[in-house]
Design a protein around this motif. Sequence first.
Motif, PDB file in Angstrom:
ATOM      1  N   LEU A  70       0.567  85.251  15.567  1.00 56.02           N
ATOM      2  CA  LEU A  70      -0.319  86.563  15.908  1.00 56.02           C
ATOM      3  C   LEU A  70      -0.221  86.840  17.370  1.00 56.02           C
ATOM      4  O   LEU A  70      -0.114  87.909  17.812  1.00 56.02           O
ATOM      5  N   GLN A  71      -0.447  85.922  18.002  1.00 58.83           N
ATOM      6  CA  GLN A  71      -0.773  85.958  19.661  1.00 58.83           C
ATOM      7  C   GLN A  71       0.640  86.477  20.167  1.00 58.83           C
ATOM      8  O   GLN A  71       0.909  87.223  20.844  1.00 58.83           O
ATOM      9  N   GLU A  72       1.818  85.808  19.505  1.00 61.85           N
ATOM     10  CA  GLU A  72       3.221  86.155  20.031  1.00 61.85           C
ATOM     11  C   GLU A  72       3.527  87.682  19.545  1.00 61.85           C
ATOM     12  O   GLU A  72       3.896  88.346  20.582  1.00 61.85           O
ATOM     13  N   ALA A  73       3.031  88.145  18.425  1.00 64.39           N
ATOM     14  CA  ALA A  73       3.305  89.442  17.856  1.00 64.39           C
ATOM     15  C   ALA A  73       2.556  90.346  18.824  1.00 64.39           C
ATOM     16  O   ALA A  73       3.202  91.442  18.931  1.00 64.39           O
ATOM     17  N   LEU A  74       1.396  90.180  19.258  1.00 61.95           N
ATOM     18  CA  LEU A  74       0.486  91.016  20.062  1.00 61.95           C
ATOM     19  C   LEU A  74       1.178  91.052  21.357  1.00 61.95           C
ATOM     20  O   LEU A  74       1.202  92.086  22.105  1.00 61.95           O
ATOM     21  N   ASP A  75       1.599  89.853  22.276  1.00 59.84           N
ATOM     22  CA  ASP A  75       2.036  89.844  23.336  1.00 59.84           C
ATOM     23  C   ASP A  75       3.221  90.473  23.480  1.00 59.84           C
ATOM     24  O   ASP A  75       3.473  91.215  24.652  1.00 59.84           O
ATOM     25  N   ILE A  76       4.131  90.477  22.710  1.00 60.47           N
ATOM     26  CA  ILE A  76       5.790  90.971  22.747  1.00 60.47           C
ATOM     27  C   ILE A  76       5.887  92.298  21.987  1.00 60.47           C
ATOM     28  O   ILE A  76       6.688  92.791  21.978  1.00 60.47           O
ATOM     29  N   GLN A  77       4.729  92.867  21.551  1.00 59.20           N
ATOM     30  CA  GLN A  77       4.628  94.028  20.577  1.00 59.20           C
ATOM     31  C   GLN A  77       5.844  93.937  19.806  1.00 59.20           C
ATOM     32  O   GLN A  77       6.734  94.970  19.592  1.00 59.20           O
ATOM     33  N   GLU A  78       5.806  92.758  18.774  1.00 52.40           N
ATOM     34  CA  GLU A  78       6.818  92.561  17.909  1.00 52.40           C
ATOM     35  C   GLU A  78       6.758  93.645  16.729  1.00 52.40           C
ATOM     36  O   GLU A  78       5.648  94.081  16.566  1.00 52.40           O
ATOM     37  N   PRO A  97       4.655  97.679  13.884  1.00 54.17           N
ATOM     38  CA  PRO A  97       4.419  96.458  14.224  1.00 54.17           C
ATOM     39  C   PRO A  97       4.196  95.450  13.303  1.00 54.17           C
ATOM     40  O   PRO A  97       3.631  95.871  11.982  1.00 54.17           O
ATOM     41  N   THR A  98       4.409  94.231  13.465  1.00 52.95           N
ATOM     42  CA  THR A  98       4.121  93.081  12.525  1.00 52.95           C
ATOM     43  C   THR A  98       2.615  92.657  12.798  1.00 52.95           C
ATOM     44  O   THR A  98       2.249  91.845  11.661  1.00 52.95           O
ATOM     45  N   TRP A  99       1.810  92.865  13.992  1.00 53.78           N
ATOM     46  CA  TRP A  99       0.586  92.158  13.998  1.00 53.78           C
ATOM     47  C   TRP A  99      -0.447  92.276  12.867  1.00 53.78           C
ATOM     48  O   TRP A  99      -1.105  91.308  12.684  1.00 53.78           O
ATOM     49  N   PRO A 100      -0.325  93.778  12.372  1.00 58.02           N
ATOM     50  CA  PRO A 100      -1.298  93.851  11.309  1.00 58.02           C
ATOM     51  C   PRO A 100      -1.275  93.034  10.054  1.00 58.02           C
ATOM     52  O   PRO A 100      -2.045  92.340   9.373  1.00 58.02           O
ATOM     53  N   VAL A 101       0.026  92.718   9.772  1.00 61.12           N
ATOM     54  CA  VAL A 101       0.314  91.762   8.603  1.00 61.12           C
ATOM     55  C   VAL A 101      -0.064  90.264   8.851  1.00 61.12           C
ATOM     56  O   VAL A 101      -0.635  89.161   8.102  1.00 61.12           O
ATOM     57  N   ARG A 102       0.471  89.883  10.269  1.00 60.88           N
ATOM     58  CA  ARG A 102      -0.034  88.683  10.781  1.00 60.88           C
ATOM     59  C   ARG A 102      -1.516  88.201  10.862  1.00 60.88           C
ATOM     60  O   ARG A 102      -1.724  87.343  10.320  1.00 60.88           O
ATOM     61  N   LEU A 103      -2.021  89.449  11.056  1.00 59.69           N
ATOM     62  CA  LEU A 103      -3.748  89.289  10.921  1.00 59.69           C
ATOM     63  C   LEU A 103      -4.150  89.231   9.515  1.00 59.69           C
ATOM     64  O   LEU A 103      -4.871  88.140   9.313  1.00 59.69           O
ATOM     65  N   ILE A 104      -3.433  89.911   8.598  1.00 59.72           N
ATOM     66  CA  ILE A 104      -3.828  89.643   7.255  1.00 59.72           C
ATOM     67  C   ILE A 104      -3.775  88.332   6.755  1.00 59.72           C
ATOM     68  O   ILE A 104      -4.429  87.573   6.098  1.00 59.72           O
ATOM     69  N   ILE A 105      -2.521  87.552   7.241  1.00 62.94           N
ATOM     70  CA  ILE A 105      -2.185  86.241   6.933  1.00 62.94           C
ATOM     71  C   ILE A 105      -3.238  85.491   7.485  1.00 62.94           C
ATOM     72  O   ILE A 105      -3.722  84.491   6.573  1.00 62.94           O
ATOM     73  N   LEU A 106      -3.826  85.460   8.525  1.00 63.42           N
ATOM     74  CA  LEU A 106      -4.965  84.795   9.045  1.00 63.42           C
ATOM     75  C   LEU A 106      -6.055  85.149   8.213  1.00 63.42           C
ATOM     76  O   LEU A 106      -6.758  83.878   7.748  1.00 63.42           O
ATOM     77  N   VAL A 107      -6.548  86.050   8.112  1.00 64.67           N
ATOM     78  CA  VAL A 107      -7.847  86.439   7.056  1.00 64.67           C
ATOM     79  C   VAL A 107      -7.479  85.812   5.729  1.00 64.67           C
ATOM     80  O   VAL A 107      -8.530  84.988   5.330  1.00 64.67           O
ATOM     81  N   GLY A 108      -6.434  85.909   5.190  1.00 69.55           N
ATOM     82  CA  GLY A 108      -6.088  85.685   3.704  1.00 69.55           C
ATOM     83  C   GLY A 108      -5.982  83.999   3.556  1.00 69.55           C
ATOM     84  O   GLY A 108      -6.679  83.834   2.681  1.00 69.55           O
TER      85      GLY A 108
END
Length: 164
Positions: free
Chosen positions: A110-118, A129-140
């Motif tokens: 998640l941090q990498e996706a935010l940093d590099i705007q993946e 952007p991939t960060w919303p799904v990476r955040l969902i993975i964390l919450v889930g």
Amino acid sequence: MFSRFLGVMNACGTVWIFLLMVLINSDIIGREVFGSPVRGTTELMSLSIVGIVFLQLGHTLMTGKVTRSDMVIDNLLAYAPRLGHGLQCLFHLGGAILLGIIFTGSLDLLQEALDIQEYVGAVGDFTAPTWPVRLIILVGSAATGLQFLLLAWQDMRIVLGMKS
């Protein structure tokens, strides 16, 4: 309260599935009728599958709908309840550990996706952007891991004779 949170996550996953069906049908109609597909359908599909799984996993576990072989555990629960609940407790603790590993590994992603705007897609055509799904993975994964711990605690209470 926690079960309500899992229910809301599950409902969000269900709505997402419905919207995905609309997108897929729009893409098919666009291709066949207008000769122009909906841009980004493939990319959104690949992100969506992962997001939906992690939105619905905790509720699926809470309601006892996670796929597993119950032949041995059902017999143990019927004929040796403490042993059966002890084994189930170990299963639930193993699940909590696994989800904890997924959570920990996903933090950096998640941090990498935010940093590099993946993003997925191609610049000039479609990007998401991939960060919303990476955040969902964390919450889930956190919610599902917590649900595993709650189930392990229920089983442990039965093993210790604190609850029947």
